[in-house]
Design a protein around this motif. Structure first.
Motif, mmCIF file in Angstrom:
data_model
loop_
_atom_site.group_PDB
_atom_site.id
_atom_site.type_symbol
_atom_site.label_atom_id
_atom_site.label_comp_id
_atom_site.label_asym_id
_atom_site.label_seq_id
_atom_site.Cartn_x
_atom_site.Cartn_y
_atom_site.Cartn_z
ATOM 1 N N ARG A 52 -7.358 7.553 -1.830
ATOM 2 C CA ARG A 52 -6.437 8.533 -1.239
ATOM 3 C C ARG A 52 -6.718 8.702 0.254
ATOM 4 N NH1 ARG A 52 -2.656 11.189 -3.823
ATOM 5 N NH2 ARG A 52 -2.545 10.701 -6.034
ATOM 6 N N ILE A 53 -7.981 8.662 0.619
ATOM 7 C CA ILE A 53 -8.318 8.732 2.046
ATOM 8 C C ILE A 53 -7.713 7.534 2.776
ATOM 9 C CG2 ILE A 53 -10.228 8.531 3.694
ATOM 10 C CD1 ILE A 53 -11.915 10.176 1.723
ATOM 11 N N CYS A 54 -7.856 6.357 2.195
ATOM 12 C CA CYS A 54 -7.345 5.142 2.842
ATOM 13 C C CYS A 54 -5.821 5.123 2.896
ATOM 14 C CB CYS A 54 -7.875 3.900 2.119
ATOM 15 S SG CYS A 54 -9.660 3.667 2.284
ATOM 16 N N ARG A 55 -5.175 5.666 1.872
ATOM 17 C CA ARG A 55 -3.702 5.725 1.911
ATOM 18 C C ARG A 55 -3.224 6.683 2.992
ATOM 19 N NH1 ARG A 55 -3.833 5.018 -3.883
ATOM 20 N NH2 ARG A 55 -3.852 7.245 -4.274
ATOM 21 N N VAL A 57 -8.440 2.101 8.767
ATOM 22 C CA VAL A 57 -9.735 2.332 8.146
ATOM 23 C C VAL A 57 -10.735 1.415 8.836
ATOM 24 C CG1 VAL A 57 -11.069 2.295 6.015
ATOM 25 C CG2 VAL A 57 -8.636 2.890 5.953
ATOM 26 N N VAL A 58 -11.748 1.999 9.475
ATOM 27 C CA VAL A 58 -12.748 1.227 10.207
ATOM 28 C C VAL A 58 -13.985 1.043 9.335
ATOM 29 C CG1 VAL A 58 -14.260 1.157 12.227
ATOM 30 C CG2 VAL A 58 -11.937 2.087 12.430
ATOM 31 N N VAL A 90 -15.094 -4.897 4.279
ATOM 32 C CA VAL A 90 -13.698 -5.353 4.326
ATOM 33 C C VAL A 90 -13.312 -5.936 2.973
ATOM 34 C CG1 VAL A 90 -12.090 -6.977 5.387
ATOM 35 C CG2 VAL A 90 -13.773 -5.793 6.815
ATOM 36 N N GLU A 91 -14.168 -6.783 2.421
ATOM 37 C CA GLU A 91 -13.891 -7.401 1.120
ATOM 38 C C GLU A 91 -13.791 -6.349 0.021
ATOM 39 O OE1 GLU A 91 -16.994 -10.204 0.471
ATOM 40 O OE2 GLU A 91 -16.529 -11.392 2.266
ATOM 41 N N VAL A 133 -6.872 -1.720 -0.571
ATOM 42 C CA VAL A 133 -6.436 -1.326 0.770
ATOM 43 C C VAL A 133 -5.832 -2.553 1.457
ATOM 44 C CG1 VAL A 133 -7.158 -0.386 3.001
ATOM 45 C CG2 VAL A 133 -8.264 0.396 0.893
ATOM 46 N N PRO A 134 -4.619 -2.448 1.995
ATOM 47 C CA PRO A 134 -4.006 -3.607 2.668
ATOM 48 C C PRO A 134 -4.862 -4.102 3.829
ATOM 49 C CG PRO A 134 -2.402 -1.845 2.349
ATOM 50 C CD PRO A 134 -3.738 -1.269 2.002
#
Length: 757
Positions: A134-137, A142-143, A150-151, A159-160
C-alpha cells in the motif's frame, strides 16, 4: 522545490534519523546553516512518548503510537506549501502493528510522495506485505539502496519497475589521516578492528570475538573496538542482556586486552575518525536478511578494508574486490582471513583503494543531487496527470468472487461462527445469526452469479434455521458442535436476523419447497413480533417482512404488522432526535446502518411520506459522520458513541460496512440518484483498504475477511460474520453495477435515437 521529510531525526539516536538529516543537508546545500535549509522541513517521529529538543527545521512531531497525530501531520504538510514529501520507511519507527499508522498519513497527502525503503523483507508476514504494497502504491517513486531490493519489490511486492529508483546510501565526506586519528584515540600502537552501530544480537559480534584467540596468537597488538550503544528497542525490552553476554565471552576467552566496548552514540565526525583509525572493518551479521547497511556504506566510503558475512547489501557493496566475505557464524574462517590481511598489508591496501574509489561516487552531495532530480521528476509528472472522470463504479479493481472460505467454514450442520486466524474454531460451534446471513448470501450469490456451489449451501443453512426454531416461534441462537443447544431462547437480534433471512428467501426462493418451509416458519414466528423491544431486532424484522411483501402485497395482515413495527421506530426517532442529532437512540452502537435501511424498505412498501423523510434524514446524518473524509470511517465499538461524547475510532466491524452498502443501494433504487451509488462503492471499499488504517480486510490468501479494524491493526481472525458481510456487500456491488449500467445503456440508446430523428 520545497520538500518535507518524514522520519526520525536527531537528537533522537537512530540510524534513519542520521540518514534523514544527511539527506536534507545534501539536498538543501553544502553548509549546515538555517538559511541553506529554507524550503526544507521535517516531520519527526518520537518513540515511547519521548520528547526531543529538535532543531528549527523540525516543524511537526508525531508520537509513534498516537494515530491522530498522523492525520494531523498530513493536514500540516498539505497546508505547508510543500511540493514533495520524502518518507524514510522502516517498520519499527511507525505506530500500530508493523507500522500501520503511517498509511493514514500517506493517504491524506495531496502532494507527490517519494518513499525510501530502509528494509525490504524477503519473507514478509501477510500484514507486512500488505502495508508495504500500500505504501508503494501510494508513492510516486520508491527508492531502494540495493539491487536485491529492486528484485524483491518486483517479484514479491508486485511494484512496477518504472516506479522503483535505485539510489545508493550516501556517505558523509569526512577526511582524516589514519595515524593522526589513531594517535588521538591512543591506538597508534595497535592494529584496530572496528564494528560500530547499535548493538543487538543480529550483529553477530560474538563471531568476531570467537575468532580473536587465533588472531591474537600471531598478532597480539590487535584491538577489536565495538563502538555503539545497545539498540533502544532492545534496551527497552531486554536491557543489556546481549552486551553482558559479550563481556562475559571476552572474559572467558581472556581477551580483556584485545577487545574494548565503547558504549556511546558517537557523533559523525568522531565516528569517521574511528573509521579512519581502523585497519579492518567487520560486519559479522548472523543472516543474509539485511537489505541496507549504513555502517557498511560508511566503511566502504572512506576506503576502510572490510570483512563481512554475505548478507545481501554486503554481497553487492563488496563486489569487485572491495572487501572479503566469510560464512555466517564461521569464526575459524574469519580468523584465517584476518590473519592473512594482517600478514599482508598490500592486500589491505588493494581493498582500501577499490573501496575508496567507489566511495567517491556515493558521497552525500552526489546522492542529494540524485534525490533533487527525482523530486523535480515526480512533481513534473504530477502536473501532467489528468483528472479522472467521476464514475460510481470501478469493479475491475475487485478481487474475483470466491466462496472458498465459506466452504471451509461450512459442514453438514451449518456454518461455523468463529475461526482462529483462518481456521474454523469448532469449539465455538454455530449460531443462528451467521446461518441467517449465510442463507441470504447464498441466495444472492445464486441470483447474481448462478453459482451451483451457492445453491448447494442453501438447504444447509435453511435446515439449520429450521432446527433452531422453537415451537412458540422463537429461536435458539447458539448451537454446540455436538448439536446441543446452548440456551433455550436466543436474543431478539438473532430472532430478527432469522426473519430477515426468511423474508429474503421468500422473495428469492429457488423452488417451491423453499417457499413452503419459509412461509411455515414465518407464520410460526409472527406472534413473537408483538413482544419485540430492540430497535435492531425490529429493523431486521421490517426487512424480512418488506422482502416477503414484494410478492405478497395482498397479505393485508402482514402489511399491518409492518406498519405497526415501523411506527415503533418512528416513535423512537421522535423521542430521541434533536436539531443536531437525527437518530433513533441517544447513541450509536452497532449495525447502525440497519435502522435507516429498514426505514427505507418500509417507506418503499408503505408509501408513507413521514417514514420516507425519517429514513433519508437519518441516513444523511449517519453518512455525514462516517463518510466526511471521502471514505467510510465506521463508528467503532470500543465504546458506544453517545450524543454528548466523542466517537470511538476502532473496533470497526464488517457488518457495519455491509449495512451501509445495503442502505445506499436501497436509497439509489428509490431515487436513481447516482451519488448514492458512489457512497455505496466507497462503503464497500472499506473492505479493500479505503479505511482509517488503509489496510485491506479481505485476505487474498484465504479469500475470507478479517474480523475488523482494531487500534493496533487488523483483527487476524476470519469468522463467518465478517466473511459473509464482505460477500453480501460484494454481491450488492455487482447487482448495483448491473442495474446502473443497464439504465445508463438504455439512456444512451434513447439519446442516440432522439439525435438520429
Amino acid at each position: 522545490m520545497k520538500t518535507v521529510y518524514i522520519g526520525t531525526y536527531p537528537p533522537r539516536r537512530c540510524g534513519i534519523g542520521t540518514f534523514t538529516q544527511n539527506l536534507l543537508q545534501a539536498m538543501s546545500g553544502k553548509d549546515d546553516s538555517p538559511k541553506s535549509k529554507k524550503g526544507f522541513f521535517v516531520v519527526a517521529m518520537n518513540d515511547f512518548d519521548q520528547e526531543y529538543d529538535y532543531p528549527e527545521e523540525v516543524g511537526f512531531t508525531i508520537r509513534q503510537e498516537c494515530q491522530r497525530d498522523y492525520q494531523e501531520a498530513a493536514e500540516y504538510i498539505n497546508l505547508s506549501g510543500a511540493d514533495c514529501c520524502i518518507l524514510e520507511h522502516e517498520f519499527g519507527i511507525f505506530g500500530g502493528r508493523n507500522g500501520v499508522y503511517i498509511l493514514s498519513l500517506l493517504h491524506r497527502l495531496k502532494i507527490p510522495l517519494i518513499v525510501t525503503l530502509h528494509t525490504v523483507l524477503k519473507t514478509p508476514s501477510y500484514e507486512q506485505k500488505e502495508i508495504l504494497q500500500r505504501i508503494c502504491r501510494t508513492a510516486n517513486r520508491v527508492v531502494v539502496m540495493s539491487h536485491h531490493a529492486v528484485e524483491f519489490l518486483e517479484d514479491i511486492y508486485d511494484v512496477p519497475k518504472e516506479k522503483i529508483a535505485y539510489i545508493e546510501h550516501g556517505v558523509p565526506d569526512y577526511k582524516f589521516l589514519q595515524q593522526e586519528a589513531k594517535k588521538e584515540f591512543k591506538l597508534d600502537k595497535r592494529k584496530v578492528l572496528l564494528t560500530f552501530g547499535f548493538v543487538s544480537r543480529n550483529k553477530g559480534i560474538e563471531t568476531a570475538i570467537k575468532a580473536l584467540p587465533e588472531v591474537v596468537k600471531k598478532h597480539p597488538e590487535v584491538l577489536y573496538v565495538v563502538l555503539g550503544k545497545t539498540h533502544p528497542h532492545v534496551l527497552h525490552y531486554v536491557g543489556e542482556e546481549y552486551r553482558n553476554y559479550l563481556i562475559q565471552l571476552v572474559s572467558e576467552l581472556h581477551l580483556e586486552n584485545n577487545v574494548v566496548f565503547i558504549d556511546k552514540f558517537a557523533s559523525q565526525p568522531e565516528l569517521f575518525k574511528y573509521l579512519y583509525a581502523a585497519d579492518i572493518y567487520l560486519t559479522p551479521y548472523l543472516n543474509e536478511a539485511q537489505i541496507t547497511s549504513g555502517t557498511l556504506s560508511y566503511a566502504v566510503g572512506v576506503g576502510c578494508p572490510v570483512v563481512s558475512t554475505p548478507y545481501w547489501h554486503a554481497v553487492e557493496l563488496l563486489a569487485d574486490d572491495r572487501g572479503i566475505l566469510f560464512d555466517f557464524s564461521n569464526h575459524a574462517q574469519l580468523a584465517d582471513i584476518l590473519i592473512d590481511l594482517l600478514d599482508h598489508p598490500e592486500k589491505r591496501l588493494r581493498l582500501s583503494r577499490n573501496a575508496y574509489e567507489y566511495g567517491r561516487e556515493i558521497t552525500w552531495p552526489k546522492i542529494g543531487a540524485k534525490y533533487n532530480n527525482l523530486v523535480k521528476e515526480v512533481t513534473a509528472e504530477q502536473l501532467k496527470i489528468p483528472r479522472k472522470k467521476s464514475i460510481p463504479f470501478d469493479i475491475k479493481i475487485l478481487p474475483p468472487f470466491s466462496l472458498a472460505h465459506v466452504k471451509r467454514l461450512t459442514d453438514h450442520t451449518g456454518i461455523i461462527q468463529h475461526t482462529k486466524f483462518g481456521i474454523p474454531n469448532l469449539k465455538e460451534g454455530y449460531c443462528l445469526d451467521d446461518n441467517a446471513r449465510a442463507l441470504i448470501m447464498a441466495l444472492m450469490a445464486y441470483k447474481e452469479t448462478k453459482s451451483q456451489k451457492a445453491l448447494e449451501f442453501c438447504p444447509v443453512y435453511l435446515s439449520f434455521i429450521y432446527y433452531m426454531q422453537n415451537d412458540d416461534g422463537t429461536f435458539h441462537n447458539f448451537l454446540n458442535f455436538d448439536r446441543t443447544f446452548v440456551e433455550e431462547q436466543g436474543s431478539e437480534d438473532s430472532f430478527g436476523r432469522a426473519i430477515w433471512a426468511l423474508g429474503y428467501m421468500l422473495d428469492n426462493a429457488p423452488n417451491d419447497s423453499y417457499s413452503q418451509i419459509g412461509k411455515y416458519m414465518l407464520d410460526k414466528s409472527v406472534p413473537v413480533f408483538d413482544n419485540l423491544r430492540s430497535v435492531r431486532s425490529i429493523a431486521n424484522v421490517i426487512l424480512g417482512i418488506s422482502y416477503y411483501l414484494k410478492n405478497n402485497m395482498g397479505d393485508d395482515v402482514m402489511i399491518e404488522r409492518l406498519r405497526k413495527l415501523t411506527a415503533f421506530l418512528v416513535e423512537e426517532y421522535r423521542q430521541n432526535s434533536h436539531a443536531d442529532w437525527k437518530w433513533y437512540e441517544i447513541l450509536f452502537a452497532y449495525d447502525n446502518g440497519l435502522l435507516p435501511l429498514a426505514m427505507l424498505h418500509a417507506a418503499d412498501i408503505l408509501k408513507d411520506e413521514e417514514v420516507r423523510r425519517i429514513a433519508f434524514e437519518s441516513m444523511q446524518f449517519l453518512s455525514d459522520i462516517t463518510l466526511k473524509e471521502g471514505y467510510l470511517s465506521i463508528i467503532g465499538n470500543e465504546k458506544w458513541y453517545h450524543r454528548e461524547d466523542t466517537r470511538s475510532d476502532f473496533a470497526q466491524q464488517p457488518v457495519d460496512a455491509m449495512c451501509m452498502v445495503l442502505m445506499f443501494y436501497q436509497a439509489y433504487k428509490m431515487t436513481d440518484n447516482i451519488d448514492y451509488l458512489k457512497k455505496l462503492f466507497a462503503s464497500f471499499m472499506w473492505f479493500l483498504g479505503e479505511n482509517d488504517l488503509r489496510l485491506s480486510l479481505y485476505n487474498y490468501e484465504t479469500e475470507g475477511c478479517f474480523d475488523g479494524l482494531e487500534r493496533e491493526g487488523i483483527s487476524r481472525n476470519q469468522g463467518a460474520e465478517s466473511t459473509l458481510a464482505y460477500l453480501i456487500s460484494y454481491l450488492v456491488v455487482l447487482e448495483a453495477h448491473k442495474n446502473y449500467y443497464s439504465k445508463y445503456w438504455q439512456q444512451n440508446q434513447t439519446e442516440d435515437l432522439t439525435s438520429n430523428e
